[in-house]
Design a protein around this motif. Structure first.
Motif, PDB file in Angstrom:
ATOM      1  N   LEU A  69       0.652  -1.162  -0.067  1.00  0.00           N
ATOM      2  CA  LEU A  69      -0.136  -0.134  -0.001  1.00  0.00           C
ATOM      3  C   LEU A  69       0.865   1.363   0.091  1.00  0.00           C
ATOM      4  O   LEU A  69       0.254   2.358   0.006  1.00  0.00           O
ATOM      5  N   HIS A  70       2.305   1.120   0.165  1.00  0.00           N
ATOM      6  CA  HIS A  70       2.840   2.364   0.165  1.00  0.00           C
ATOM      7  C   HIS A  70       4.314   2.025   0.006  1.00  0.00           C
ATOM      8  O   HIS A  70       5.114   1.468   0.626  1.00  0.00           O
ATOM      9  N   ALA A  71       4.795   2.797  -1.318  1.00  0.00           N
ATOM     10  CA  ALA A  71       6.327   2.326  -1.560  1.00  0.00           C
ATOM     11  C   ALA A  71       6.635   3.554  -2.506  1.00  0.00           C
ATOM     12  O   ALA A  71       5.816   4.367  -3.229  1.00  0.00           O
ATOM     13  N   HIS A  72       8.070   4.090  -2.356  1.00  0.00           N
ATOM     14  CA  HIS A  72       8.454   5.141  -3.362  1.00  0.00           C
ATOM     15  C   HIS A  72       9.499   4.723  -4.368  1.00  0.00           C
ATOM     16  O   HIS A  72      10.574   4.430  -3.917  1.00  0.00           O
ATOM     17  N   ALA A  73       9.060   4.574  -5.623  1.00  0.00           N
ATOM     18  CA  ALA A  73       9.984   4.132  -6.823  1.00  0.00           C
ATOM     19  C   ALA A  73      11.246   4.828  -6.697  1.00  0.00           C
ATOM     20  O   ALA A  73      12.033   4.003  -7.045  1.00  0.00           O
ATOM     21  N   SER A 226      -0.897   9.923   1.074  1.00  0.00           N
ATOM     22  CA  SER A 226       0.303  10.774   1.820  1.00  0.00           C
ATOM     23  C   SER A 226       0.751  10.194   2.997  1.00  0.00           C
ATOM     24  O   SER A 226       0.518   9.014   3.195  1.00  0.00           O
ATOM     25  N   HIS A 227       1.591  11.048   3.858  1.00  0.00           N
ATOM     26  CA  HIS A 227       2.211  10.570   5.151  1.00  0.00           C
ATOM     27  C   HIS A 227       1.536  10.947   6.315  1.00  0.00           C
ATOM     28  O   HIS A 227       0.935  12.220   6.344  1.00  0.00           O
ATOM     29  N   LEU A 228       1.191  10.260   7.409  1.00  0.00           N
ATOM     30  CA  LEU A 228       0.747  10.821   8.613  1.00  0.00           C
ATOM     31  C   LEU A 228       1.334  10.367   9.869  1.00  0.00           C
ATOM     32  O   LEU A 228       1.570   9.126   9.905  1.00  0.00           O
ATOM     33  N   ALA A 268       0.279   6.894   5.069  1.00  0.00           N
ATOM     34  CA  ALA A 268       1.144   5.964   5.565  1.00  0.00           C
ATOM     35  C   ALA A 268       1.578   6.303   6.726  1.00  0.00           C
ATOM     36  O   ALA A 268       1.686   7.418   7.363  1.00  0.00           O
ATOM     37  N   HIS A 269       1.932   5.212   7.640  1.00  0.00           N
ATOM     38  CA  HIS A 269       2.704   5.288   8.988  1.00  0.00           C
ATOM     39  C   HIS A 269       1.522   5.201  10.214  1.00  0.00           C
ATOM     40  O   HIS A 269       1.550   4.341  10.747  1.00  0.00           O
ATOM     41  N   CYS A 270       1.148   6.523  10.473  1.00  0.00           N
ATOM     42  CA  CYS A 270       0.014   6.609  11.664  1.00  0.00           C
ATOM     43  C   CYS A 270       0.811   5.942  12.945  1.00  0.00           C
ATOM     44  O   CYS A 270       0.150   5.480  13.706  1.00  0.00           O
ATOM     45  N   SER A 319       5.791  -1.391   2.161  1.00  0.00           N
ATOM     46  CA  SER A 319       7.032  -1.571   2.195  1.00  0.00           C
ATOM     47  C   SER A 319       7.560  -0.191   2.544  1.00  0.00           C
ATOM     48  O   SER A 319       8.888  -0.089   3.094  1.00  0.00           O
ATOM     49  N   ASP A 320       7.250   0.731   1.907  1.00  0.00           N
ATOM     50  CA  ASP A 320       7.738   2.034   2.207  1.00  0.00           C
ATOM     51  C   ASP A 320       9.287   2.156   1.704  1.00  0.00           C
ATOM     52  O   ASP A 320       9.942   2.675   2.408  1.00  0.00           O
ATOM     53  N   VAL A 321       9.657   1.469   0.548  1.00  0.00           N
ATOM     54  CA  VAL A 321      11.202   1.683   0.304  1.00  0.00           C
ATOM     55  C   VAL A 321      11.149   3.218  -0.244  1.00  0.00           C
ATOM     56  O   VAL A 321      10.219   3.645  -0.695  1.00  0.00           O
TER      57      VAL A 321
HETATM   58 FE    FE Z   1       6.777   6.917   2.639  1.00  0.00          FE
END
Ligand code: FE
Ligand code: GUN
Length: 432
Positions: A69-73, A226-228, A268-270, A319-321
């Motif tokens: 659900l969340h990764a940075h290519a 987004s990020h939270l 993402a995160h929380c 994964s949030d790479v």
């Molecule tokens: Fe991220």
């Protein structure tokens, strides 16, 4: 003829989530794809499917495709290195300079191809992905992801403050205009790659830009990611940047950029989400991307996933790479369990650790819900599947459920033989 396209049967050792608490397994079972839709998993093949081709993966595990659900290519090169800082310093020191390089399309093409190749051959069948602020590089990323066959949401990032000059959009208007140009350029271009509005996080976007993106989301029915509440200093900074906000989530809410149940956002995160943020996310149908590996690497903290599940929130795994080490979702399942145990031991012993069943659910059905009926082998779900050989596992149990657990704890011996998305074979291992 029964079912024309993407209709077949896979035979092997099947495992999938029935619900949050239960994994169903079938040794030497059958799972049926009819026109790309799963017709269910069976001990014996029902008569009505007997004329379909049976692909026999005897002795291998067959599980639903995993959802990231969340990764940075654009950060892929940085994964597994440069995690000796906390979030804000890490962004400034390593990530912003790296992402700035994506103004160069040659550079972007080479590294996005690496990312797409690994996505294609990994456990992931669906994902939600950040690009950079660069429109043309983001289109390139979408082209490459479309070719892989996985289904993805991809965002051109919006950021007009608090970054290095080379990675800052000049104005609110420029950022919004580029976003519209991006949307226009890709209209009708893809069948499985969808745009998602992507304000990086509150510190990167001025009030007017966040508001503009909220309006664009409404106008076009576009989702937002987004990020939270990832990091203590970040949360404090958001309060300074938006002093009228009562929480970080409320800051998004004030700009109408938190999404709604019919157009749900991913946050993402929380890690530091409190009662108010939980209420806001529930109200807006937000999906939480739990990024346990990233949260450990950047010493961000541990998100209270048990609490979120108790509250009935929607949770998947990211994964949030490159803050996360790898795109490998088996590893993400393991770290999710381990992080929950440390939360229980060190933070709040009233919140029980997650079980293997629960973490597997989050990686498949939990994130899958973001894409519709996705993430399990029940009838009516999209036929997304990964066939995994564990034959090289030296100490291998007989029990299918234990074998699945074991490859998450030791993924070195888990070899992907093939992968299907919507019943389409998108990866087939060739023996070398
Ligand atoms: Fe991220
Ligand atoms: N917050 C804003 N940008 C980022 C990013 O690239 N990675 C992570 N982990 N958090 C962020």
């Amino acid at each position: 003829m029964l079912g024309a396209h993407n209709s077949f049967v896979l035979k092997g050792d099947i495992a999938f989530s029935e619900d949050l608490k239960n994994i169903k397994t079938i040794k030497d079972g059958y799972v049926v794809s009819l026109d790309g839709i799963c017709m269910g998993a069976f001990d014996t093949l029902p008569k009505k499917y007997e004329e379909l081709e049976v692909i026999d993966y005897k002795g291998s595990l067959i599980v639903p495709g995993m959802v990231d659900l969340h990764a940075h290519a654009p950060q892929y090169l940085c994964s597994g290195i440069a995690t000796d800082n906390e979030l804000l310093d890490w962004l400034n020191k390593y990530i912003f300079p790296e992402e700035a390089k994506y103004s160069d399309l040659e550079y972007a093409k080479k590294s996005y191809q690496n990312f797409a190749n690994d996505m294609k051959r990994g456990f992931t069948t669906r994902a939600s992905i950040f690009g950079t602020m660069h429109t043309d590089a983001t289109i390139l990323l979408m082209d490459l992801l479309e070719e892989t066959g996985i289904v993805s949401y991809v965002g051109k990032v919006n950021m007009n403050r608090n970054s290095v000059d080379a990675l800052t959009e000049n104005s609110e208007d420029e950022s919004l205009e580029e976003t519209r140009r991006w949307l226009q350029s890709i209209e009708g271009k893809y069948t499985r790659t969808f745009p998602i509005l992507t304000p990086r996080f509150i510190p990167s976007c001025s009030d007017g830009l966040m508001k503009g993106l909220g309006e664009l989301s409404k106008e076009k029915g576009l989702r937002i990611q987004s990020h939270l509440s990832e990091n203590v200093d970040e949360v404090k900074w958001v309060k300074e940047l938006v002093p009228e906000s009562t929480s970080y989530a409320n800051a998004y809410e004030l700009f109408n950029a938190i999404g709604e149940k019919t157009v749900p956002s991913i946050m993402a995160h929380c890690v530091y989400s409190d009662d108010e943020e939980i209420r806001i996310m529930k109200e807006h149908g937000t999906f939480i991307a739990h990024c346990a590996d990233s949260n450990i690497n950047l010493a961000s903290g541990i998100a209270p996933i048990r609490r979120f599940l108790n509250e009935g929130l929607k949770v998947g795994i990211g994964s949030d790479v490159a803050a996360g080490s790898t795109l490998n979702m088996l590893r993400m399942i393991l770290v999710t369990i381990q992080a929950s145990k440390m939360y229980y031991r060190l933070v709040d012993s009233s919140l029980e650790p997650l079980t293997f069943e629960e973490a597997f659910y989050l990686a498949t059905l939990g994130g899958g819900e973001y894409f519709g009926k996705v993430g399990t082998f029940k009838e009516g779900y999209a036929f997304d599947a990964v066939v995994i050989s564990d034959e090289n596992m030296a100490a291998k149990p007989d029990n299918v459920r234990q074998r699945l657990e074991k490859i998450c704890y030791n993924d070195a011996d888990a070899v992907i033989l093939s992968k299907y998305v919507d019943g389409k074979n998108i990866f087939l291992r060739r023996e070398t």
